[in-house]
Design a protein around this motif. Sequence first.
Motif, mmCIF file in Angstrom:
data_model
loop_
_atom_site.group_PDB
_atom_site.id
_atom_site.type_symbol
_atom_site.label_atom_id
_atom_site.label_comp_id
_atom_site.label_asym_id
_atom_site.label_seq_id
_atom_site.Cartn_x
_atom_site.Cartn_y
_atom_site.Cartn_z
ATOM 1 N N VAL A 62 0.857 -1.189 0.000
ATOM 2 C CA VAL A 62 0.000 0.000 0.000
ATOM 3 C C VAL A 62 0.893 1.238 0.000
ATOM 4 O O VAL A 62 1.929 1.264 0.685
ATOM 5 C CB VAL A 62 -0.937 0.006 1.219
ATOM 6 C CG1 VAL A 62 -1.816 1.250 1.215
ATOM 7 C CG2 VAL A 62 -1.796 -1.250 1.219
ATOM 8 N N SER A 63 0.478 2.252 -0.750
ATOM 9 C CA SER A 63 1.252 3.492 -0.793
ATOM 10 C C SER A 63 0.320 4.684 -0.932
ATOM 11 O O SER A 63 -0.754 4.586 -1.526
ATOM 12 C CB SER A 63 2.250 3.465 -1.961
ATOM 13 O OG SER A 63 1.566 3.378 -3.198
ATOM 14 N N VAL A 64 0.753 5.806 -0.367
ATOM 15 C CA VAL A 64 0.055 7.088 -0.499
ATOM 16 C C VAL A 64 1.064 8.064 -1.089
ATOM 17 O O VAL A 64 1.965 8.530 -0.379
ATOM 18 C CB VAL A 64 -0.470 7.600 0.852
ATOM 19 C CG1 VAL A 64 -1.190 8.934 0.666
ATOM 20 C CG2 VAL A 64 -1.401 6.576 1.477
ATOM 21 N N PRO A 65 0.958 8.374 -2.380
ATOM 22 C CA PRO A 65 1.974 9.222 -3.026
ATOM 23 C C PRO A 65 2.065 10.604 -2.390
ATOM 24 O O PRO A 65 1.049 11.245 -2.120
ATOM 25 C CB PRO A 65 1.483 9.318 -4.484
ATOM 26 C CG PRO A 65 0.604 8.120 -4.669
ATOM 27 C CD PRO A 65 -0.039 7.890 -3.336
ATOM 28 N N GLY A 66 3.304 11.029 -2.149
ATOM 29 C CA GLY A 66 3.548 12.372 -1.632
ATOM 30 C C GLY A 66 3.298 12.568 -0.157
ATOM 31 O O GLY A 66 3.303 13.705 0.316
ATOM 32 N N VAL A 67 3.065 11.486 0.580
ATOM 33 C CA VAL A 67 2.771 11.602 2.023
ATOM 34 C C VAL A 67 3.735 10.700 2.783
ATOM 35 O O VAL A 67 4.014 9.562 2.365
ATOM 36 C CB VAL A 67 1.312 11.216 2.333
ATOM 37 C CG1 VAL A 67 1.023 11.373 3.820
ATOM 38 C CG2 VAL A 67 0.355 12.052 1.521
ATOM 39 N N ASN A 68 4.228 11.194 3.896
ATOM 40 C CA ASN A 68 5.121 10.415 4.741
ATOM 41 C C ASN A 68 4.387 9.188 5.280
ATOM 42 O O ASN A 68 3.236 9.276 5.720
ATOM 43 C CB ASN A 68 5.636 11.273 5.899
ATOM 44 C CG ASN A 68 6.725 10.559 6.695
ATOM 45 O OD1 ASN A 68 7.129 9.451 6.357
ATOM 46 N ND2 ASN A 68 7.175 11.202 7.746
ATOM 47 N N ALA A 69 5.055 8.029 5.238
ATOM 48 C CA ALA A 69 4.416 6.775 5.632
ATOM 49 C C ALA A 69 3.958 6.787 7.086
ATOM 50 O O ALA A 69 2.943 6.165 7.439
ATOM 51 C CB ALA A 69 5.364 5.605 5.399
ATOM 52 N N GLN A 70 4.678 7.493 7.947
ATOM 53 C CA GLN A 70 4.320 7.503 9.369
ATOM 54 C C GLN A 70 3.006 8.242 9.630
ATOM 55 O O GLN A 70 2.417 8.099 10.701
ATOM 56 C CB GLN A 70 5.451 8.146 10.177
ATOM 57 C CG GLN A 70 6.758 7.377 10.103
ATOM 58 C CD GLN A 70 6.625 5.932 10.569
ATOM 59 O OE1 GLN A 70 5.903 5.652 11.520
ATOM 60 N NE2 GLN A 70 7.315 5.021 9.905
ATOM 61 N N GLU A 71 2.523 9.013 8.658
ATOM 62 C CA GLU A 71 1.276 9.755 8.854
ATOM 63 C C GLU A 71 0.044 8.891 8.611
ATOM 64 O O GLU A 71 -1.022 9.188 9.138
ATOM 65 C CB GLU A 71 1.253 10.969 7.915
ATOM 66 C CG GLU A 71 2.339 11.997 8.212
ATOM 67 C CD GLU A 71 2.257 13.196 7.292
ATOM 68 O OE1 GLU A 71 1.242 13.292 6.546
ATOM 69 O OE2 GLU A 71 3.188 14.024 7.286
ATOM 70 N N TRP A 72 0.164 7.853 7.784
ATOM 71 C CA TRP A 72 -1.017 7.054 7.460
ATOM 72 C C TRP A 72 -0.879 5.574 7.819
ATOM 73 O O TRP A 72 -1.891 4.863 7.899
ATOM 74 C CB TRP A 72 -1.340 7.163 5.974
ATOM 75 C CG TRP A 72 -0.218 6.757 5.052
ATOM 76 C CD1 TRP A 72 0.768 7.543 4.561
ATOM 77 C CD2 TRP A 72 0.031 5.450 4.538
ATOM 78 N NE1 TRP A 72 1.616 6.828 3.765
ATOM 79 C CE2 TRP A 72 1.175 5.529 3.731
ATOM 80 C CE3 TRP A 72 -0.608 4.216 4.671
ATOM 81 C CZ2 TRP A 72 1.718 4.434 3.071
ATOM 82 C CZ3 TRP A 72 -0.086 3.113 4.005
ATOM 83 C CH2 TRP A 72 1.061 3.236 3.216
ATOM 84 N N LEU A 73 0.344 5.080 8.060
ATOM 85 C CA LEU A 73 0.518 3.657 8.377
ATOM 86 C C LEU A 73 -0.159 3.221 9.677
ATOM 87 O O LEU A 73 -0.811 2.163 9.704
ATOM 88 C CB LEU A 73 2.020 3.322 8.449
ATOM 89 C CG LEU A 73 2.691 2.922 7.140
ATOM 90 C CD1 LEU A 73 4.182 2.731 7.339
ATOM 91 C CD2 LEU A 73 2.067 1.644 6.595
ATOM 92 N N PRO A 74 -0.046 3.965 10.788
ATOM 93 C CA PRO A 74 -0.622 3.453 12.050
ATOM 94 C C PRO A 74 -2.129 3.203 11.988
ATOM 95 O O PRO A 74 -2.629 2.312 12.676
ATOM 96 C CB PRO A 74 -0.280 4.561 13.054
ATOM 97 C CG PRO A 74 0.905 5.256 12.480
ATOM 98 C CD PRO A 74 0.703 5.229 10.999
#
Length: 220
Positions: free
Chosen positions: A35-47
């Motif tokens: 899963v990926s969210v382009p242009g967003v830091n992973a720590q903002e949406w992973l948890p």
Amino acid sequence: MLTSLIVFLCCLNANLIFADEETQPEETFILEGKVSVPGVNAQEWLPGTRIIVDGGQYVGFLKSDGSFTVSNVPTGSYVLEVVNPTYSFEPVRVDVTAKGKKRTRKLNYLQSGAVVQLAYPMKLKARGHTTYFQKREQWKVTDFLMNPMVLMMVLPLVLLFILPKMMNAQDPEVQKEMQSSMNMLTSPNKDLPDMSEVLTGWLFPGGKKKEKAKSSKRKQ
């Protein structure tokens, strides 16, 4: 006695065979993807992101790099979704065969026959922010002008004020016809004229000229 013993042993053997088949565990498989969210830091949406299969029947969690695995999935067809409170993802359908082969395709409820294959392991990207509320429509001047009630009031005024100017007002016969029509409308003692005749006289002033010319020729 011997016959009944043989029948009993056969029934016991059959029950043991069926019981052995039922106790054998069903073969399960693992679903993999990223899963990926382009242009967003992973720590903002992973948890706050989870992977659910068939509405939560099977659940998977993401690793630090965005990859995920869903274990203990038997043979069948499943709907896999990425759940996140901020970003929305498109769900996909995953088919798992008895041999362990996996096929991923786009989920289409309206046209189930339309198959669009996707790569496996799955690569799921966010479509954008999740919208929970519908944006309020803003008032525009065109909304007022295109209102049916406004159109019903404006169009008759346009016909009354613009059409007479478009006609040849210098023609004496046209002026006489318009004056006679206005006198008929304002006179309380006379019957109201037929509006079709009045409009015909205003819009087609040459029509009565032709009729008068024809009648004069017939008289001659």
